[in-house]
Motif scaffolding. Structure first.
Motif, PDB file in Angstrom:
ATOM      1  N   GLY A 244      -9.727  16.584  -6.593  1.00 54.55           N
ATOM      2  CA  GLY A 244      -8.927  17.896  -5.818  1.00 54.55           C
ATOM      3  C   GLY A 244     -10.522  18.865  -6.513  1.00 54.55           C
ATOM      4  O   GLY A 244     -10.750  19.054  -6.817  1.00 54.55           O
ATOM      5  N   LEU A 245     -10.407  19.683  -4.698  1.00 55.76           N
ATOM      6  CA  LEU A 245     -11.549  20.475  -4.706  1.00 55.76           C
ATOM      7  C   LEU A 245     -11.309  21.608  -6.032  1.00 55.76           C
ATOM      8  O   LEU A 245     -12.350  22.614  -6.920  1.00 55.76           O
ATOM      9  N   ARG A 246     -10.346  22.212  -6.326  1.00 51.25           N
ATOM     10  CA  ARG A 246      -9.844  22.915  -7.051  1.00 51.25           C
ATOM     11  C   ARG A 246      -9.968  22.548  -8.861  1.00 51.25           C
ATOM     12  O   ARG A 246     -10.396  23.471  -9.742  1.00 51.25           O
ATOM     13  N   ALA A 247      -9.435  21.887  -8.790  1.00 50.01           N
ATOM     14  CA  ALA A 247     -10.175  21.028 -10.343  1.00 50.01           C
ATOM     15  C   ALA A 247     -11.503  21.415 -10.407  1.00 50.01           C
ATOM     16  O   ALA A 247     -11.968  21.263 -11.623  1.00 50.01           O
ATOM     17  N   ARG A 248     -12.337  20.632  -9.500  1.00 43.47           N
ATOM     18  CA  ARG A 248     -13.128  20.159 -10.084  1.00 43.47           C
ATOM     19  C   ARG A 248     -14.586  21.973  -9.584  1.00 43.47           C
ATOM     20  O   ARG A 248     -15.131  22.236 -10.842  1.00 43.47           O
ATOM     21  N   ILE A 249     -13.486  22.853  -8.912  1.00 45.54           N
ATOM     22  CA  ILE A 249     -14.211  24.288  -9.750  1.00 45.54           C
ATOM     23  C   ILE A 249     -13.839  24.367 -10.847  1.00 45.54           C
ATOM     24  O   ILE A 249     -14.458  25.350 -11.928  1.00 45.54           O
ATOM     25  N   ALA A 250     -11.982  24.746 -11.012  1.00 47.33           N
ATOM     26  CA  ALA A 250     -11.901  24.908 -12.669  1.00 47.33           C
ATOM     27  C   ALA A 250     -13.112  24.476 -13.523  1.00 47.33           C
ATOM     28  O   ALA A 250     -13.542  25.626 -14.950  1.00 47.33           O
ATOM     29  N   VAL A 251     -12.954  22.674 -13.665  1.00 50.40           N
ATOM     30  CA  VAL A 251     -14.090  22.140 -14.620  1.00 50.40           C
ATOM     31  C   VAL A 251     -15.384  22.869 -14.759  1.00 50.40           C
ATOM     32  O   VAL A 251     -16.205  23.432 -15.493  1.00 50.40           O
ATOM     33  N   ALA A 252     -15.892  23.270 -13.612  1.00 48.16           N
ATOM     34  CA  ALA A 252     -17.354  23.777 -13.302  1.00 48.16           C
ATOM     35  C   ALA A 252     -17.224  25.380 -13.807  1.00 48.16           C
ATOM     36  O   ALA A 252     -18.543  25.333 -14.717  1.00 48.16           O
ATOM     37  N   THR A 253     -16.840  25.945 -13.855  1.00 51.30           N
ATOM     38  CA  THR A 253     -16.587  27.373 -14.227  1.00 51.30           C
ATOM     39  C   THR A 253     -15.941  26.828 -15.561  1.00 51.30           C
ATOM     40  O   THR A 253     -16.921  28.036 -16.341  1.00 51.30           O
ATOM     41  N   LEU A 254     -15.189  25.944 -16.576  1.00 46.56           N
ATOM     42  CA  LEU A 254     -15.434  26.547 -17.635  1.00 46.56           C
ATOM     43  C   LEU A 254     -16.583  25.673 -18.468  1.00 46.56           C
ATOM     44  O   LEU A 254     -16.828  25.902 -19.596  1.00 46.56           O
ATOM     45  N   THR A 255     -16.980  25.100 -17.705  1.00 44.84           N
ATOM     46  CA  THR A 255     -18.312  24.696 -18.142  1.00 44.84           C
ATOM     47  C   THR A 255     -19.783  25.536 -18.347  1.00 44.84           C
ATOM     48  O   THR A 255     -20.379  25.615 -19.601  1.00 44.84           O
ATOM     49  N   VAL A 256     -19.653  26.067 -17.448  1.00 38.79           N
ATOM     50  CA  VAL A 256     -20.691  27.225 -17.698  1.00 38.79           C
ATOM     51  C   VAL A 256     -20.124  28.778 -18.692  1.00 38.79           C
ATOM     52  O   VAL A 256     -21.032  28.946 -19.374  1.00 38.79           O
ATOM     53  N   LEU A 257     -18.954  28.928 -18.583  1.00 42.13           N
ATOM     54  CA  LEU A 257     -18.864  29.769 -19.681  1.00 42.13           C
ATOM     55  C   LEU A 257     -19.073  28.838 -20.690  1.00 42.13           C
ATOM     56  O   LEU A 257     -18.949  29.731 -21.739  1.00 42.13           O
ATOM     57  N   ALA A 258     -18.531  28.007 -21.198  1.00 40.98           N
ATOM     58  CA  ALA A 258     -18.755  27.208 -23.016  1.00 40.98           C
ATOM     59  C   ALA A 258     -20.361  27.363 -23.296  1.00 40.98           C
ATOM     60  O   ALA A 258     -20.713  27.222 -24.207  1.00 40.98           O
TER      61      ALA A 258
END
Length: 198
Positions: free
Chosen positions: A138-152
């Motif tokens: 899923g594209l949404r899952a990829r975007i969510a993971v990328a966003t959380l990783t950048v925040l981390a």
């Protein structure tokens, strides 16, 4: 007109190339006598208190990263995506091993009593996130993971600097190395899976 497979290949090659180039070019900024580089001064010292820094580094702590890794493996296993589950388990550990035994000794950046570049905690965390993003559909899952990783990454960078664990460039190099290795290893896994199915 480039087909979908060709487009995916271009994106992968570009991402691996940028990650590898960034990982290799950051050491060119290191001072000859050791210590922080001019790039490290972009994240000024004392931006967070030591107590807050201990909280902000939690996403990169080994128990947290391993728990996320196992949760991701379980997610693929529950969906009976066995090849993805195995790839999820193997890729981050291979990336961490390559970083520990090859990249760190190669650049030999000393900080106190350890080799600091690239940051191993960062490599492990980003490799887990990147591998999951490569494998999930899923594209949404990829975007969510990328966003959380950048925040981390935005949280752990000043925290690691404050605690004296790493210079900011160690974290940046770790993120770049992890992304390049994880994308490349997932691509290799895809090729092996396709060959096995054929």
């Amino acid at each position: 007109m480039i087909d979908r497979v060709g487009s995916a290949r271009v994106v992968r090659v570009t991402a691996i190339g940028i990650g590898a180039a960034l990982t290799a070019s950051i050491p060119l900024t290191f001072p000859a006598n050791g210590g922080p580089s001019e790039l490290d001064s972009v994240v000024p010292g004392n931006t967070v208190s030591p107590g807050l820094a201990q909280v902000l580094v939690v996403p990169s702590n080994a128990p947290v990263v391993v728990a996320l890794l196992l949760a991701a493996c379980a997610w693929f296993a529950l969906h009976r995506q066995w090849w993805q589950a195995v790839t999820m388990l193997v890729v981050p550990e291979v990336a961490l091993a390559v970083n520990t035994w090859l990249l760190k000794p190669l650049w030999d950046r000393q900080l106190d009593d350890h080799l600091a570049y690239p940051s191993g905690h960062t490599v492990h965390m980003v490799a887990v996130a990147t591998t999951f993003a490569c494998l999930v559909a899923g594209l949404r899952a990829r975007i969510a993971v990328a966003t959380l990783t950048v925040l981390a990454l935005l949280a752990i960078t000043p925290a690691m600097a404050e605690l004296g664990y790493h210079h900011p460039t160690d974290v940046l190099g770790g993120a770049a190395a992890a992304a390049a290795m994880a994308i490349g290893l997932c691509w290799l896994s895809d090729a092996l899976h396709a060959r096995r199915d054929a």
